[in-house]
Design a protein around this motif. Sequence first.
Motif, PDB file in Angstrom:
ATOM      1  N   MET A  18       0.868  -1.183   0.000  1.00 31.43           N
ATOM      2  CA  MET A  18       0.000   0.000   0.000  1.00 31.43           C
ATOM      3  C   MET A  18       0.907   1.235   0.000  1.00 31.43           C
ATOM      4  N   ASP A  19       1.018   1.902  -1.127  1.00 31.48           N
ATOM      5  CA  ASP A  19       1.847   3.100  -1.239  1.00 31.48           C
ATOM      6  C   ASP A  19       0.993   4.335  -0.978  1.00 31.48           C
ATOM      7  N   GLU A  20       1.627   5.389  -0.477  1.00 34.09           N
ATOM      8  CA  GLU A  20       0.967   6.670  -0.214  1.00 34.09           C
ATOM      9  C   GLU A  20      -0.198   6.541   0.772  1.00 34.09           C
ATOM     10  N   VAL A  21      -0.023   5.768   1.836  1.00 29.41           N
ATOM     11  CA  VAL A  21      -1.093   5.650   2.824  1.00 29.41           C
ATOM     12  C   VAL A  21      -1.344   6.969   3.541  1.00 29.41           C
ATOM     13  N   ASP A  22      -0.368   7.875   3.551  1.00 33.83           N
ATOM     14  CA  ASP A  22      -0.607   9.185   4.145  1.00 33.83           C
ATOM     15  C   ASP A  22      -1.582   9.997   3.300  1.00 33.83           C
ATOM     16  N   GLY A  23      -1.763   9.637   2.048  1.00 35.03           N
ATOM     17  CA  GLY A  23      -2.760  10.280   1.198  1.00 35.03           C
ATOM     18  C   GLY A  23      -4.175   9.832   1.513  1.00 35.03           C
ATOM     19  N   MET A  24      -4.327   8.747   2.264  1.00 38.68           N
ATOM     20  CA  MET A  24      -5.647   8.257   2.658  1.00 38.68           C
ATOM     21  C   MET A  24      -6.215   9.062   3.827  1.00 38.68           C
ATOM     22  N   ALA A  25      -5.446   9.961   4.380  1.00 33.37           N
ATOM     23  CA  ALA A  25      -5.858  10.670   5.585  1.00 33.37           C
ATOM     24  C   ALA A  25      -6.751  11.866   5.294  1.00 33.37           C
ATOM     25  N   GLY A  26      -7.053  12.148   4.044  1.00 38.49           N
ATOM     26  CA  GLY A  26      -7.898  13.279   3.691  1.00 38.49           C
ATOM     27  C   GLY A  26      -9.373  13.000   3.908  1.00 38.49           C
ATOM     28  N   THR A  27     -10.197  13.980   3.619  1.00 36.53           N
ATOM     29  CA  THR A  27     -11.641  13.829   3.814  1.00 36.53           C
ATOM     30  C   THR A  27     -12.279  12.944   2.742  1.00 36.53           C
ATOM     31  N   GLU A  28     -11.640  12.817   1.579  1.00 38.48           N
ATOM     32  CA  GLU A  28     -12.205  11.995   0.508  1.00 38.48           C
ATOM     33  C   GLU A  28     -12.205  10.518   0.884  1.00 38.48           C
ATOM     34  N   ASP A  29     -11.231  10.098   1.685  1.00 39.36           N
ATOM     35  CA  ASP A  29     -11.101   8.699   2.067  1.00 39.36           C
ATOM     36  C   ASP A  29     -11.471   8.496   3.523  1.00 39.36           C
ATOM     37  N   ARG A  30     -12.547   9.101   3.943  1.00 40.15           N
ATOM     38  CA  ARG A  30     -12.975   8.995   5.336  1.00 40.15           C
ATOM     39  C   ARG A  30     -13.168   7.525   5.720  1.00 40.15           C
ATOM     40  N   GLY A  31     -12.506   7.113   6.778  1.00 44.85           N
ATOM     41  CA  GLY A  31     -12.594   5.739   7.229  1.00 44.85           C
ATOM     42  C   GLY A  31     -11.595   4.809   6.574  1.00 44.85           C
ATOM     43  N   GLY A  32     -10.800   5.309   5.633  1.00 47.46           N
ATOM     44  CA  GLY A  32      -9.855   4.460   4.910  1.00 47.46           C
ATOM     45  C   GLY A  32      -8.760   3.901   5.803  1.00 47.46           C
ATOM     46  N   ILE A  33      -8.210   4.733   6.677  1.00 48.90           N
ATOM     47  CA  ILE A  33      -7.148   4.276   7.573  1.00 48.90           C
ATOM     48  C   ILE A  33      -7.686   3.213   8.526  1.00 48.90           C
ATOM     49  N   GLN A  34      -8.891   3.416   9.056  1.00 48.41           N
ATOM     50  CA  GLN A  34      -9.477   2.429   9.972  1.00 48.41           C
ATOM     51  C   GLN A  34      -9.718   1.098   9.263  1.00 48.41           C
ATOM     52  N   GLU A  35     -10.165   1.142   8.019  1.00 44.38           N
ATOM     53  CA  GLU A  35     -10.356  -0.093   7.256  1.00 44.38           C
ATOM     54  C   GLU A  35      -9.027  -0.780   6.984  1.00 44.38           C
TER      55      GLU A  35
END
Length: 79
Positions: A18-35
């Motif tokens: 999983m590359d660029e996981v810090d990019g998942m922290a925005g509002t577009e990917d809400r809940g992405g880090i938890q998943e």
Amino acid sequence: NYFSRSEKKLNDNHCIIMDEVDGMAGTEDRGGIQELINTIKHSKIPIICICNDRQHIKIRSLANYCFDLRFYKPSVQQI
């Protein structure tokens, strides 16, 4: 049991990157880090997470479920 042997072989030879996981922290990917954390908890194969901004608050929560390996920019002498 053939199935357990083939499952073992699959686990030994595969991983998820999983590359660029810090990019998942925005509002577009809400809940992405938890998943992603839930996937890491239940996965039978290794998951490699790559990020640039290790200090982001959501990445800090992800780091609790990861082995933290940091790479630093090499010096001119090392190159």
